[in-house]
Design an enzyme around this catalytic site. Structure first.
Site, mmCIF file in Angstrom:
data_model
loop_
_atom_site.group_PDB
_atom_site.id
_atom_site.type_symbol
_atom_site.label_atom_id
_atom_site.label_comp_id
_atom_site.label_asym_id
_atom_site.label_seq_id
_atom_site.Cartn_x
_atom_site.Cartn_y
_atom_site.Cartn_z
ATOM 1 N N GLU A 474 0.995 -1.264 0.014
ATOM 2 C CA GLU A 474 -0.095 0.010 -0.006
ATOM 3 C C GLU A 474 0.657 1.319 0.005
ATOM 4 O OE1 GLU A 474 -2.278 -0.909 3.360
ATOM 5 O OE2 GLU A 474 -3.810 -1.768 2.152
ATOM 6 N N LYS A 588 5.641 -2.162 1.610
ATOM 7 C CA LYS A 588 4.932 -2.362 2.638
ATOM 8 C C LYS A 588 4.931 -4.028 3.125
ATOM 9 C CE LYS A 588 1.108 -1.698 5.782
ATOM 10 N NZ LYS A 588 -0.244 -1.248 5.935
ATOM 11 N N GLN A 589 4.715 -4.700 2.207
ATOM 12 C CA GLN A 589 4.353 -6.116 2.363
ATOM 13 C C GLN A 589 4.534 -6.931 1.012
ATOM 14 O OE1 GLN A 589 0.434 -4.830 3.589
ATOM 15 N NE2 GLN A 589 -0.299 -6.518 3.092
HETATM 16 C C1 BGC Z 1 -2.417 -4.188 5.359
HETATM 17 C C2 BGC Z 1 -3.771 -4.751 4.586
HETATM 18 C C3 BGC Z 1 -4.735 -5.299 5.352
HETATM 19 C C4 BGC Z 1 -5.038 -4.463 6.426
HETATM 20 C C5 BGC Z 1 -5.788 -5.196 7.624
HETATM 21 C C6 BGC Z 1 -3.146 -3.383 6.303
HETATM 22 O O1 BGC Z 1 -2.223 -2.587 7.284
HETATM 23 O O2 BGC Z 1 -1.750 -3.374 4.687
HETATM 24 O O3 BGC Z 1 -3.332 -5.562 3.639
HETATM 25 O O4 BGC Z 1 -5.822 -6.050 4.821
HETATM 26 O O5 BGC Z 1 -3.912 -4.080 7.196
HETATM 27 O O6 BGC Z 1 -5.259 -6.173 8.111
#
Ligand code: BGC
Length: 768
Positions: A474, A588-589
């Site tokens: 994100e 981020k992930q």
């Molecule tokens: C993450 C999302 C996730 C959300 C709820 C966010 O920090 O980036 O991928 O869906 O948290 O867990």
């Protein structure tokens, strides 16, 4: 020997934050409600919360969030006129325990005051047999004769993040039952708590004070005598199918529980939990740390699995409170759903029914989010109607206090495909097409319709592209051709075509009715074309790296440490307009790696390794969803040491409660069911190497060196197996209740397992 079926601690105090974290670790839930792991005498300042599934409320312009019920579990004791609380500093000893089988929270506290000691023992559970019900056994014991008063009843001081949600809270006593009811502020839904106790000592009076409706029981306690009473409380709302009027239903429920008594209620609860564990436990011999952490993760998932028939889903912070608006994200389909699908398909059905139920919300979102979007654009943060709870300014800037524009809501379009993929997986692995007929096929077609309206046909290249999106990472918003999103969209078209084909062959009348209902016939040819012509970034022929989105590779190199060193505020958000990660390659992930994992059979181990090596050092793991994706892929290409490290990190996140509590100005303190699901996936799909599709189950074990044996159950096509993996063998046991012979491919060898049979296959372990 350490008990691997419970956790316990002697800690009880600390500041607000440690109380809040402990409340998460020791929480109970039964799908209908969660009860945070707080102590009997606590109130809202100590983050007591009974969070209800599927009922939401909004106050003014604040965030909509789930409703917390008044606390029917409240009890406070006083000794010779002094109120006791673990926070009052008179504690000689304390221990609290959370048992997994059955789910029971217990505490024992010895208070020492003016040369006397008073011991409180309480034990509570949220019934797995009767979802609306909570049951508590409470005992008091003094070493010397003393005047003791117990105040027990319903505490209407509610811990809300954006409340108060319950208006016109009114208490009454109906016979022996205490009742409190209130109306949600937005939709005037009734929320009602009934409470009754059984008592065979002291004199009971009634007190309404400080927003509590209480029984006051005072007596002269004899030295050395244990005084025990039981407390039964029920929470019901207008959403429940408990019979009308709901007030008499609640009263009946607690009186029935009282008539049955604590032992019988516990026995029924225990029986339900025994069934859950029989199906879902995973046993690891040789590694207690992993065993406990994994079992705890599974326990969390089982506690929050939706109640049968509720068509509810699991929020990103489970039922641990109102964090993240109690909303359902892609977390459910991508991280929790696989656990249920492989072990407890009835719960997987419930999760999917939730998406079917909220299809109209997704349609509304497509229409309003526009321009020209059609079909189903599922909410990024979904509540009971499927309308999006995510705001356009979803994170607060800790520097200015202003809200930052984020595009989670309008551009994180992969959510619709995640839903379609989960629905199709359910069909493939269970062979059960009833969900498709119940609305699942409609969801799939509407998701495909949405992507078709979102996609852009680039004439000069003769291909469709998915532009202007956010992928799982994100920190980089509004990007073009994000590999994860495009792959998921393309797959949605493939699934839509396959679903139509299936219905055409098996249920032609249902297909005709559906085509007519949603007026889709001409678009089916478009979906076929899009399934062929939608562009997904491919691995670079030389390096094997898949570019996360157009232009990613040209971003500035930076390490996560460098960015962290530049942070001015500890809660600073690294994405959105000015975020430190935005101009860099720091993500981020897991994004590309998440895609490789989701479509694991389509990419070689070499490609996986190349991308893993490229992206892992550039990943902040700023989400609890990230580590398991990297662990899964690492297990596949053989870096078991890394996989194990990230497996443990994922499995222990809630157990150790080490996580960010704020992002920007947004409070995030809650539990992490997606990581719980990720831990299970890493163990069973990663180390166990399980890969199932519509044709067969494949098992390619890649066991951690420490794990002597690894055992788990798998549900497949209506049957179930017990799998036992050792360093060099896999034993598959097919119970006599199974109806089919199943083909299972173990480390490349074809095996057929007939009902009632047990087959052992030898394999050569991976070198590590
Ligand atoms: C993450 C999302 C996730 C959300 C709820 C966010 O920090 O980036 O991928 O869906 O948290 O867990």
């Amino acid at each position: 020997m350490k008990n691997l079926w419970e956790i316990s601690t002697t800690e009880f105090a600390g500041g607000k934050e440690s109380l809040m974290r402990r409340g998460n670790v020791y929480q109970l839930a039964n799908g209908y409600m969660g009860y945070r792991g707080t102590l009997d005498e606590f109130g809202p300042d100590e983050s007591v919360g009974i969070t209800l599934a599927g009922i939401f409320d909004r106050v003014g312009s604040a965030w909509r969030e789930p409703v917390n019920a008044p606390n029917g579990g409240f009890t406070r004791v006083s000794l010779d006129g002094t109120d006791l609380s673990v926070l009052s500093g008179k504690v000689a000893q304390h221990r609290q325990t959370l048992s997994f089988s059955p789910a029971v929270f217990e505490r024992e506290t010895v208070f020492s005051l003016r040369a006397k000691t008073l011991t409180i023992r309480s034990s509570r559970f949220l019934s797995a047999d009767t979802p609306n019900l909570g049951v508590i056994e409470f005992s008091v014991y003094c070493d010397k004769a003393a005047n003791v008063t117990i105040r027990t009843g319903i505490d209407c001081n509610i811990w809300d993040l954006n409340g108060p949600h319950l208006l016109q809270l009114a208490a009454e006593k109906q016979g022996e039952v205490l009742l409190v009811q209130g109306l949600t502020s937005e939709n005037s839904k009734r929320v009602l708590v009934a409470e009754v106790i059984d008592l065979n000592f002291g004199v009971e009076a009634h007190e309404s004070k400080d927003d509590r409706t209480l029984r006051v029981i005072s007596w002269r306690a004899e030295a050395g005598k244990i005084y025990t009473f039981h407390k039964y409380f029920a929470v019901v709302t207008d959403n429940d199918l408990v019979g009308k009027p709901i007030q008499s239903a609640a009263v009946k429920m607690v009186l029935r529980a009282k008539a049955l008594g604590y032992a019988v209620c516990l026995k029924k609860h225990r029986a339900e939990w025994a069934k859950k564990w029989e199906r879902c436990d995973v046993e690891i011999e040789g590694d207690d740390e992993a065993q406990l952490a994994l079992r705890y993760s599974i326990f969390q998932l089982l506690m929050v699995a939706p109640v049968a028939g509720s068509a509810n889903s699991i929020p990103a912070r489970a039922l641990s409170g109102q964090v993240y608006k109690g909303a359902i994200f892609w977390d459910t389909e991508m991280f929790m759903f696989p656990f249920f699908l492989h072990t407890y398909p009835e719960k997987a059905v419930e999760l999917m029914r939730y998406r079917i139920k909220t299809l109209d919300g997704a349609r509304r979102k497509a229409q309003t989010e526009g321009p020209g979007y059609r079909g189903a654009f599922y909410a990024w943060e979904s509540q009971e109607t499927g309308d999006d709870a995510c705001t356009y300014f979803n994170i607060g800037d800790p520097f200015t206090g202003r809200d930052l524009r984020t595009h989670f809501r309008d551009k994180q379009v992969h959510i619709s495909g995640d839903v379609a993929i989960a629905l199709w997986e359910y069909f493939k692995l269970t062979g059960d097409d009833s969900l498709l007929l119940e609305g699942g096929a409609e969801v799939i077609l509407e998701c495909a319709r949405f992507y078709y309206s979102y996609a852009y046909f680039k004439k000069e290249k003769g291909r469709y592209e998915i532009l202007d999106v956010i992928g799982p990472d994100e920190y980089h918003e509004c990007v073009n051709n994000n590999a994860f999103t495009s792959m998921v969209a393309k797959e949605t078209f493939v699934i839509a075509n396959a679903a139509v084909e299936h219905l055409r062959k098996k249920h032609p009348a249902a297909l005709r009715a559906l085509v007519k209902k949603i007026g889709i016939s001409r678009e089916l040819a478009d979906f076929r074309e899009a399934a062929r012509l939608l562009y997904v970034p491919a691995p670079d022929p030389k390096t094997g790296v898949i570019e996360q989105f157009d232009g990613y590779l040209k971003l500035r190199e930076a390490t996560v440490e460098e960015l962290k060193a530049k942070m001015v505020h500890p809660n600073e958000y690294l994405g959105a307009g000015q975020g430190l990660a935005v101009p860099t390659k720091v993500i981020k992930q897991a994004d590309v790696v998440m895609m490789l994992n989701l479509f694991k059979t389509r990419y070689s181990a070499k490609i996986k390794q190349a991308n893993w090596k490229y992206y892992e050092p550039r990943t902040e793991h700023g989400s609890s969803l990230s580590a398991c994706a990297y662990a899964l892929v690492a297990a596949e290409f053989g870096d078991l040491e890394f996989a194990y490290k990230y497996f443990l990190k994922t499995a222990k996140i809630d157990l150790e409660a080490k996580y960010k509590v704020y992002v920007g100005t947004v409070f995030m303190g809650g539990s992490h069911p997606a990581a719980n699901g990720g831990a299970w996936m890493t163990a069973v799909l990663g180390f166990g190497g399980v890969q199932a599709d519509e044709k067969r189950v494949v098992i390619n074990p890649r066991l951690c060196a420490k794990w002597k044996t690894f055992q788990f159950n798998l549900a497949y096509k209506g049957d179930g197996f017990r799998i036992k993996i050792t360093e060099n063998s896999v034993t598959i046991t097919s119970p006599t209740t199974n109806v089919r012979r199943h083909k299972i491919l173990v480390a490349g060898s074809k095996t057929v397992c007939a009902p009632g049979a047990s087959v052992t296959v030898k394999y050569r372990p991976t070198k590590h």
